[in-house]
Write an enzyme that holds these catalytic residues in place. Structure first.
Site, short mmCIF file in Angstrom:
data_model
loop_
_atom_site.label_atom_id
_atom_site.label_comp_id
_atom_site.label_asym_id
_atom_site.label_seq_id
_atom_site.Cartn_x
_atom_site.Cartn_y
_atom_site.Cartn_z
N SER A 63 0.85 -1.20 0.00
CA SER A 63 0.00 0.00 0.00
C SER A 63 0.88 1.24 0.00
O SER A 63 2.11 1.15 0.02
CB SER A 63 -0.92 0.01 1.23
OG SER A 63 -0.16 0.06 2.43
N ILE A 65 3.12 4.47 -0.52
CA ILE A 65 4.17 4.83 -1.47
C ILE A 65 4.70 3.60 -2.19
O ILE A 65 4.98 3.64 -3.40
CB ILE A 65 5.30 5.59 -0.76
CG1 ILE A 65 4.78 6.90 -0.17
CG2 ILE A 65 6.45 5.87 -1.71
CD1 ILE A 65 5.80 7.64 0.68
N SER A 187 13.38 10.00 4.82
CA SER A 187 12.34 10.92 5.31
C SER A 187 12.97 12.25 5.65
O SER A 187 14.11 12.31 6.14
CB SER A 187 11.68 10.34 6.55
OG SER A 187 10.90 11.31 7.22
N TYR A 213 12.26 6.53 14.44
CA TYR A 213 12.07 6.54 12.99
C TYR A 213 13.03 7.53 12.34
O TYR A 213 13.75 7.20 11.39
CB TYR A 213 10.62 6.92 12.70
CG TYR A 213 10.25 6.98 11.24
CD1 TYR A 213 9.75 5.85 10.59
CD2 TYR A 213 10.36 8.15 10.50
CE1 TYR A 213 9.38 5.89 9.26
CE2 TYR A 213 10.00 8.20 9.17
CZ TYR A 213 9.51 7.07 8.55
OH TYR A 213 9.16 7.12 7.22
N LYS A 217 16.29 6.93 9.83
CA LYS A 217 16.28 7.54 8.50
C LYS A 217 17.55 8.38 8.30
O LYS A 217 18.10 8.45 7.19
CB LYS A 217 15.03 8.39 8.30
CG LYS A 217 13.74 7.57 8.24
CD LYS A 217 13.75 6.59 7.09
CE LYS A 217 12.47 5.79 6.99
NZ LYS A 217 12.44 4.87 5.84
N THR A 248 -0.62 8.42 3.59
CA THR A 248 -0.54 6.97 3.46
C THR A 248 -1.23 6.31 4.65
O THR A 248 -1.42 6.94 5.70
CB THR A 248 0.93 6.49 3.42
OG1 THR A 248 1.54 6.78 4.69
CG2 THR A 248 1.70 7.18 2.31
#
Length: 330
Positions: A63, A65, A187, A213, A217, A248
Protein backbone atom coordinates in the site's frame (compact mmCIF):
# COMPACT_ATOMS: atom_id res chain seq x y z
CA UNK A 1 29.73 11.51 -3.80
CA UNK A 2 30.18 9.21 -6.77
CA UNK A 3 29.09 9.78 -10.33
CA UNK A 4 28.15 6.67 -12.28
CA UNK A 5 27.47 6.85 -15.97
CA UNK A 6 28.64 10.42 -16.43
CA UNK A 7 29.74 13.62 -14.76
CA UNK A 8 27.74 15.17 -11.96
CA UNK A 9 25.21 17.56 -13.48
CA UNK A 10 24.76 20.95 -11.82
CA UNK A 11 21.15 20.93 -13.00
CA UNK A 12 20.43 18.41 -10.24
CA UNK A 13 21.13 21.07 -7.63
CA UNK A 14 18.06 23.02 -6.45
CA UNK A 15 17.58 26.63 -7.50
CA UNK A 16 17.52 29.36 -4.88
CA UNK A 17 13.71 29.46 -4.86
CA UNK A 18 13.50 25.67 -4.77
CA UNK A 19 15.83 25.57 -1.75
CA UNK A 20 13.74 28.22 0.00
CA UNK A 21 10.67 26.01 -0.38
CA UNK A 22 12.43 23.30 1.60
CA UNK A 23 13.76 25.67 4.25
CA UNK A 24 10.17 26.74 4.88
CA UNK A 25 9.28 23.02 5.32
CA UNK A 26 5.51 23.15 4.71
CA UNK A 27 5.51 24.43 1.11
CA UNK A 28 8.49 22.30 0.09
CA UNK A 29 7.29 19.02 1.58
CA UNK A 30 3.60 19.39 0.73
CA UNK A 31 1.66 18.95 -2.49
CA UNK A 32 2.35 22.63 -3.17
CA UNK A 33 6.07 21.99 -3.54
CA UNK A 34 5.81 19.17 -6.03
CA UNK A 35 3.15 21.04 -8.04
CA UNK A 36 5.47 24.03 -8.44
CA UNK A 37 8.54 21.94 -9.22
CA UNK A 38 6.81 19.77 -11.83
CA UNK A 39 6.73 22.77 -14.15
CA UNK A 40 10.47 22.45 -14.65
CA UNK A 41 10.56 18.72 -15.32
CA UNK A 42 10.81 17.20 -18.76
CA UNK A 43 7.66 15.26 -19.64
CA UNK A 44 9.79 12.99 -21.84
CA UNK A 45 11.94 11.73 -18.95
CA UNK A 46 11.61 8.91 -18.21
CA UNK A 47 10.49 7.48 -21.54
CA UNK A 48 7.18 5.55 -21.53
CA UNK A 49 8.95 2.19 -21.95
CA UNK A 50 12.13 3.05 -20.02
CA UNK A 51 12.08 -0.16 -17.97
CA UNK A 52 10.87 -2.60 -20.63
CA UNK A 53 12.56 -5.98 -20.03
CA UNK A 54 13.84 -4.98 -16.59
CA UNK A 55 13.01 -6.37 -13.15
CA UNK A 56 12.17 -4.24 -10.11
CA UNK A 57 11.91 -5.44 -6.50
CA UNK A 58 10.12 -3.24 -3.97
CA UNK A 59 9.82 -3.92 -0.25
CA UNK A 60 6.73 -2.82 1.65
CA UNK A 61 4.71 -2.59 -1.56
CA UNK A 62 1.26 -3.58 -0.24
CA UNK A 63 0.00 0.00 0.00
CA UNK A 64 0.95 3.67 0.14
CA UNK A 65 4.17 4.83 -1.47
CA UNK A 66 5.39 1.28 -2.10
CA UNK A 67 2.29 0.35 -4.07
CA UNK A 68 2.46 3.64 -5.97
CA UNK A 69 6.07 2.85 -6.89
CA UNK A 70 5.10 -0.62 -8.06
CA UNK A 71 2.36 0.93 -10.19
CA UNK A 72 4.70 3.52 -11.66
CA UNK A 73 7.47 1.04 -12.44
CA UNK A 74 5.01 -1.40 -14.00
CA UNK A 75 3.66 1.44 -16.15
CA UNK A 76 7.19 1.92 -17.49
CA UNK A 77 7.38 -1.73 -18.52
CA UNK A 78 9.18 -3.33 -15.58
CA UNK A 79 8.43 -6.78 -14.26
CA UNK A 80 7.63 -6.02 -10.64
CA UNK A 81 8.24 -8.12 -7.54
CA UNK A 82 6.37 -7.10 -4.38
CA UNK A 83 8.54 -8.13 -1.42
CA UNK A 84 6.06 -7.97 1.45
CA UNK A 85 5.53 -9.20 4.98
CA UNK A 86 1.92 -10.30 4.30
CA UNK A 87 1.67 -12.35 1.14
CA UNK A 88 -2.14 -12.25 1.36
CA UNK A 89 -2.14 -8.47 1.19
CA UNK A 90 0.60 -8.67 -1.39
CA UNK A 91 -1.48 -10.88 -3.66
CA UNK A 92 -4.39 -8.45 -3.34
CA UNK A 93 -2.11 -5.59 -4.36
CA UNK A 94 -0.63 -7.64 -7.21
CA UNK A 95 -4.09 -8.46 -8.55
CA UNK A 96 -4.92 -4.78 -8.71
CA UNK A 97 -1.68 -4.02 -10.51
CA UNK A 98 -2.32 -6.75 -13.06
CA UNK A 99 -5.73 -5.26 -13.80
CA UNK A 100 -4.12 -1.85 -14.29
CA UNK A 101 -1.32 -3.22 -16.46
CA UNK A 102 -2.66 -6.13 -18.57
CA UNK A 103 0.19 -8.18 -19.94
CA UNK A 104 2.58 -6.99 -17.25
CA UNK A 105 4.34 -9.31 -14.84
CA UNK A 106 3.71 -8.81 -11.12
CA UNK A 107 4.80 -11.40 -8.56
CA UNK A 108 4.88 -11.59 -4.78
CA UNK A 109 7.58 -12.85 -2.43
CA UNK A 110 7.41 -12.93 1.35
CA UNK A 111 9.89 -10.63 3.08
CA UNK A 112 9.80 -9.31 6.63
CA UNK A 113 12.67 -6.86 6.28
CA UNK A 114 13.20 -6.69 10.05
CA UNK A 115 13.92 -10.42 10.30
CA UNK A 116 17.25 -11.68 8.89
CA UNK A 117 16.00 -15.20 8.19
CA UNK A 118 13.03 -13.82 6.24
CA UNK A 119 15.36 -11.56 4.26
CA UNK A 120 17.55 -14.56 3.42
CA UNK A 121 14.55 -16.58 2.26
CA UNK A 122 13.43 -13.63 0.15
CA UNK A 123 16.84 -13.32 -1.49
CA UNK A 124 16.82 -17.04 -2.28
CA UNK A 125 13.30 -16.81 -3.70
CA UNK A 126 14.37 -14.05 -6.08
CA UNK A 127 16.34 -16.67 -7.97
CA UNK A 128 19.03 -15.86 -10.51
CA UNK A 129 17.33 -13.29 -12.74
CA UNK A 130 19.14 -9.91 -12.65
CA UNK A 131 17.60 -7.13 -10.59
CA UNK A 132 17.65 -3.74 -12.30
CA UNK A 133 15.84 -1.79 -9.58
CA UNK A 134 15.78 -2.50 -5.85
CA UNK A 135 13.67 -0.15 -3.71
CA UNK A 136 13.93 -0.34 0.07
CA UNK A 137 10.57 1.12 1.03
CA UNK A 138 9.35 -0.97 3.99
CA UNK A 139 9.00 1.15 7.11
CA UNK A 140 7.69 1.09 10.66
CA UNK A 141 6.91 3.69 13.32
CA UNK A 142 6.21 1.75 16.54
CA UNK A 143 4.54 3.30 19.55
CA UNK A 144 6.86 1.45 21.94
CA UNK A 145 10.31 -0.03 21.73
CA UNK A 146 10.33 -3.46 20.11
CA UNK A 147 13.08 -5.82 19.03
CA UNK A 148 13.43 -8.32 16.23
CA UNK A 149 14.39 -11.95 16.82
CA UNK A 150 18.09 -11.09 16.98
CA UNK A 151 17.65 -8.38 19.62
CA UNK A 152 17.85 -5.26 17.44
CA UNK A 153 15.44 -2.36 17.83
CA UNK A 154 12.68 -2.58 15.25
CA UNK A 155 13.21 0.66 13.31
CA UNK A 156 16.95 -0.03 13.08
CA UNK A 157 16.25 -3.57 11.86
CA UNK A 158 13.66 -2.40 9.32
CA UNK A 159 15.23 0.77 7.94
CA UNK A 160 18.94 0.01 8.15
CA UNK A 161 19.97 -3.58 8.83
CA UNK A 162 17.37 -5.32 6.66
CA UNK A 163 18.03 -3.17 3.58
CA UNK A 164 21.80 -3.59 3.94
CA UNK A 165 21.44 -7.36 4.29
CA UNK A 166 19.06 -7.74 1.35
CA UNK A 167 21.29 -5.58 -0.85
CA UNK A 168 24.31 -7.68 0.06
CA UNK A 169 22.51 -10.96 -0.58
CA UNK A 170 21.27 -9.94 -4.05
CA UNK A 171 24.46 -8.12 -4.94
CA UNK A 172 25.33 -10.58 -7.75
CA UNK A 173 21.88 -10.03 -9.29
CA UNK A 174 22.37 -6.26 -9.16
CA UNK A 175 25.82 -6.55 -10.72
CA UNK A 176 24.41 -8.77 -13.47
CA UNK A 177 22.04 -5.95 -14.50
CA UNK A 178 25.05 -3.78 -15.53
CA UNK A 179 23.64 -0.52 -14.21
CA UNK A 180 21.22 -1.43 -11.42
CA UNK A 181 19.72 1.22 -9.18
CA UNK A 182 19.15 0.86 -5.45
CA UNK A 183 16.80 3.36 -3.80
CA UNK A 184 16.33 3.82 -0.06
CA UNK A 185 13.17 5.65 0.93
CA UNK A 186 14.19 7.99 3.72
CA UNK A 187 12.34 10.92 5.31
CA UNK A 188 12.68 14.64 5.85
CA UNK A 189 12.28 13.82 9.52
CA UNK A 190 15.94 12.83 9.53
CA UNK A 191 16.87 16.52 9.41
CA UNK A 192 15.87 16.84 13.07
CA UNK A 193 18.16 14.08 14.31
CA UNK A 194 21.94 13.62 14.67
CA UNK A 195 23.79 10.46 13.74
CA UNK A 196 23.94 8.39 16.94
CA UNK A 197 26.75 5.91 16.51
CA UNK A 198 27.03 4.93 20.18
CA UNK A 199 23.41 3.81 20.66
CA UNK A 200 21.98 2.64 17.33
CA UNK A 201 19.57 0.27 19.09
CA UNK A 202 18.04 3.10 21.14
CA UNK A 203 18.67 1.43 24.49
CA UNK A 204 19.15 4.68 26.40
CA UNK A 205 16.65 7.38 27.26
CA UNK A 206 12.89 7.54 26.88
CA UNK A 207 11.80 5.76 23.74
CA UNK A 208 9.75 7.69 21.22
CA UNK A 209 8.70 6.03 18.00
CA UNK A 210 8.88 9.17 15.88
CA UNK A 211 12.39 9.87 17.14
CA UNK A 212 13.51 6.29 16.50
CA UNK A 213 12.07 6.54 12.99
CA UNK A 214 13.90 9.79 12.27
CA UNK A 215 17.17 8.54 13.77
CA UNK A 216 17.22 5.49 11.54
CA UNK A 217 16.28 7.54 8.50
CA UNK A 218 19.32 9.71 9.30
CA UNK A 219 21.38 6.52 9.39
CA UNK A 220 20.06 5.53 5.96
CA UNK A 221 21.17 8.82 4.48
CA UNK A 222 24.56 8.74 6.20
CA UNK A 223 25.26 5.23 4.92
CA UNK A 224 24.09 5.86 1.35
CA UNK A 225 27.46 7.26 0.13
CA UNK A 226 29.29 4.33 1.72
CA UNK A 227 26.97 1.78 0.11
CA UNK A 228 27.40 3.63 -3.19
CA UNK A 229 31.17 3.39 -2.88
CA UNK A 230 30.93 -0.30 -2.02
CA UNK A 231 28.91 -1.04 -5.17
CA UNK A 232 30.52 1.46 -7.55
CA UNK A 233 32.82 -1.04 -9.27
CA UNK A 234 29.76 -3.17 -10.04
CA UNK A 235 28.05 -0.19 -11.69
CA UNK A 236 25.20 -0.20 -9.21
CA UNK A 237 23.84 3.25 -8.40
CA UNK A 238 22.57 4.03 -4.89
CA UNK A 239 20.19 6.85 -3.93
CA UNK A 240 18.34 7.97 -0.82
CA UNK A 241 15.02 9.75 -1.35
CA UNK A 242 12.85 12.03 0.77
CA UNK A 243 9.26 11.66 -0.52
CA UNK A 244 7.77 14.69 1.21
CA UNK A 245 4.65 14.60 3.36
CA UNK A 246 2.44 11.86 1.94
CA UNK A 247 -1.05 10.70 2.86
CA UNK A 248 -0.54 6.97 3.46
CA UNK A 249 -2.14 4.31 5.68
CA UNK A 250 1.07 4.28 7.72
CA UNK A 251 0.78 7.99 8.50
CA UNK A 252 -2.89 7.59 9.38
CA UNK A 253 -2.06 4.81 11.85
CA UNK A 254 1.14 6.19 13.38
CA UNK A 255 0.56 9.96 13.29
CA UNK A 256 -3.20 10.55 13.27
CA UNK A 257 -2.98 14.05 14.74
CA UNK A 258 -0.38 15.15 12.19
CA UNK A 259 -2.53 13.76 9.37
CA UNK A 260 -5.66 15.46 10.66
CA UNK A 261 -3.97 18.86 10.72
CA UNK A 262 -2.03 18.60 7.45
CA UNK A 263 -4.27 16.38 5.32
CA UNK A 264 -5.28 19.10 2.82
CA UNK A 265 -1.59 19.64 2.06
CA UNK A 266 -0.39 16.03 2.00
CA UNK A 267 0.85 14.58 -1.26
CA UNK A 268 -0.71 11.57 -2.88
CA UNK A 269 1.29 8.33 -2.71
CA UNK A 270 2.05 8.80 -6.42
CA UNK A 271 3.56 12.20 -5.65
CA UNK A 272 5.68 10.68 -2.90
CA UNK A 273 6.84 7.90 -5.21
CA UNK A 274 7.72 10.18 -8.14
CA UNK A 275 11.41 10.80 -7.45
CA UNK A 276 12.15 7.16 -6.67
CA UNK A 277 10.50 6.12 -9.95
CA UNK A 278 12.40 8.81 -11.82
CA UNK A 279 15.73 7.71 -10.34
CA UNK A 280 14.94 4.13 -11.30
CA UNK A 281 14.14 4.99 -14.90
CA UNK A 282 15.79 8.24 -16.00
CA UNK A 283 18.17 8.04 -18.94
CA UNK A 284 20.24 10.88 -17.53
CA UNK A 285 23.48 9.98 -15.71
CA UNK A 286 22.87 10.99 -12.12
CA UNK A 287 25.33 11.09 -9.19
CA UNK A 288 25.27 8.08 -6.92
CA UNK A 289 25.37 8.28 -3.14
CA UNK A 290 23.25 11.42 -2.77
CA UNK A 291 20.03 12.45 -1.00
CA UNK A 292 17.15 13.45 -3.30
CA UNK A 293 13.80 15.20 -3.03
CA UNK A 294 11.59 16.16 -5.97
CA UNK A 295 14.24 15.21 -8.54
CA UNK A 296 16.95 17.40 -7.04
CA UNK A 297 19.90 16.69 -4.77
CA UNK A 298 19.27 18.02 -1.27
CA UNK A 299 21.62 18.97 1.58
CA UNK A 300 22.30 16.45 4.32
CA UNK A 301 21.88 18.99 7.12
CA UNK A 302 19.68 21.95 7.88
CA UNK A 303 20.80 22.29 11.50
CA UNK A 304 24.34 22.61 12.83
CA UNK A 305 23.74 20.06 15.59
CA UNK A 306 23.12 17.19 13.19
CA UNK A 307 26.50 17.27 11.48
CA UNK A 308 28.77 14.24 11.74
CA UNK A 309 32.22 13.32 10.52
CA UNK A 310 33.18 10.85 7.83
CA UNK A 311 34.84 8.78 10.55
CA UNK A 312 31.55 8.57 12.47
CA UNK A 313 29.65 7.45 9.38
CA UNK A 314 32.37 4.90 8.61
CA UNK A 315 32.17 3.55 12.17
CA UNK A 316 28.41 3.08 11.83
CA UNK A 317 28.95 1.36 8.48
CA UNK A 318 31.37 -1.11 10.06
CA UNK A 319 29.09 -1.75 13.03
CA UNK A 320 26.08 -2.37 10.80
CA UNK A 321 28.01 -4.82 8.67
CA UNK A 322 28.96 -6.71 11.81
CA UNK A 323 25.32 -6.72 12.93
CA UNK A 324 24.16 -8.27 9.64
CA UNK A 325 27.05 -10.74 9.59
CA UNK A 326 28.82 -9.37 6.55
CA UNK A 327 32.63 -9.20 6.74
CA UNK A 328 34.42 -5.92 6.13
CA UNK A 329 35.22 -5.51 2.45
CA UNK A 330 38.87 -5.41 1.53
Amino acid sequence: MIAIGGKNDASFEPSFVDALLDRAILPGYSRVGIALRRRGWSSADPAPDALRGQRAVITGANSGIGLAMADGLAALGASVVLAVRSTRRGEDAAAGLRRRHPGGTVTVVECDVAEPDSVRRCAAALGETPIDVLVHNAGVLPARRQENSTGHELTLATHVLGPLLLTELVRPLLAAAHGARVVLMSSGGMYAQPLLTDDPDYRRGEYRGARAYARTKRMQVALTPLLAAELADERTWVHAVHPGWVDTPGIADALPRFRRVTRPLLRTPAGGADTAIWLAATARPVPSGRFWHDRRVRPLHLRRGTRYTEAEAAALWRDCRVMIGVPEST
